[in-house]
Scaffold this active site. Structure first.
Site, short mmCIF file in Angstrom:
data_model
loop_
_atom_site.label_atom_id
_atom_site.label_comp_id
_atom_site.label_asym_id
_atom_site.label_seq_id
_atom_site.Cartn_x
_atom_site.Cartn_y
_atom_site.Cartn_z
N VAL A 62 80.91 -19.11 -41.23
CA VAL A 62 80.69 -17.68 -41.04
C VAL A 62 81.42 -17.18 -39.80
O VAL A 62 81.55 -17.90 -38.81
CB VAL A 62 79.17 -17.37 -40.97
CG1 VAL A 62 78.55 -17.95 -39.71
CG2 VAL A 62 78.87 -15.90 -41.12
N CYS A 63 81.92 -15.94 -39.89
CA CYS A 63 82.47 -15.24 -38.72
C CYS A 63 81.90 -13.83 -38.74
O CYS A 63 80.82 -13.61 -39.29
CB CYS A 63 84.01 -15.26 -38.74
SG CYS A 63 84.76 -14.36 -40.11
N ARG A 64 82.59 -12.86 -38.20
CA ARG A 64 82.04 -11.49 -38.19
C ARG A 64 82.11 -10.85 -39.57
O ARG A 64 81.13 -10.30 -40.05
CB ARG A 64 82.78 -10.63 -37.16
CG ARG A 64 82.21 -9.22 -37.06
CD ARG A 64 82.79 -8.43 -35.90
NE ARG A 64 84.23 -8.46 -35.87
CZ ARG A 64 85.01 -7.50 -36.37
NH1 ARG A 64 84.49 -6.45 -36.93
NH2 ARG A 64 86.32 -7.61 -36.28
#
Length: 112
Positions: A62-64
């Site tokens: 996951v990232c932004r």
């Protein structure tokens, strides 16, 4: 090359043994707010920190918003790990009411 992906709603609230939520955002993003129990290794540090990845685990990455995590997912899968991108990233995570921890200087956790 297609990147295996799941919606935030498909990530179990309690990850079973052998599954890891890998947050690849930068330190300021992590400190502002992150998922409880996530492993933090910024994308910019990943190549030098592969030994920090738990062996025999499957990763939800996951990232932004999903762009960096898609690239990390592709990299991990090409190098022998089992990784799946979390579509929409932490923005969708927070908007879905999933828990966040962190927060800077006593502020409520948020996704920046």
């Amino acid at each position: 090359m297609t990147v295996p992906s799941v919606e935030v709603s498909e990530v179990p609230a309690e990850l079973p043994e052998g599954k890891v939520l890998l947050d690849v955002r930068e330190a300021d993003e992590w400190e502002a707010g992150h998922a409880p129990g996530a492993l933090h290794i910024p994308m910019s540090e990943l190549a030098g920190r592969l030994d920090d990845l738990p062996g025999d685990s499957e990763f939800y990455v996951v990232c932004r918003a999903g762009g960096r995590s898609a690239r990390v997912t592709q990299y991990l899968n090409a190098n022998g790990w089992d990784a799946t991108n979390v579509d929409g990233g932490m923005q969708v995570w927070a908007a879905s009411g999933r828990p966040l921890v962190g927060g800077v200087d006593g502020a409520e956790p948020e996704v920046i």
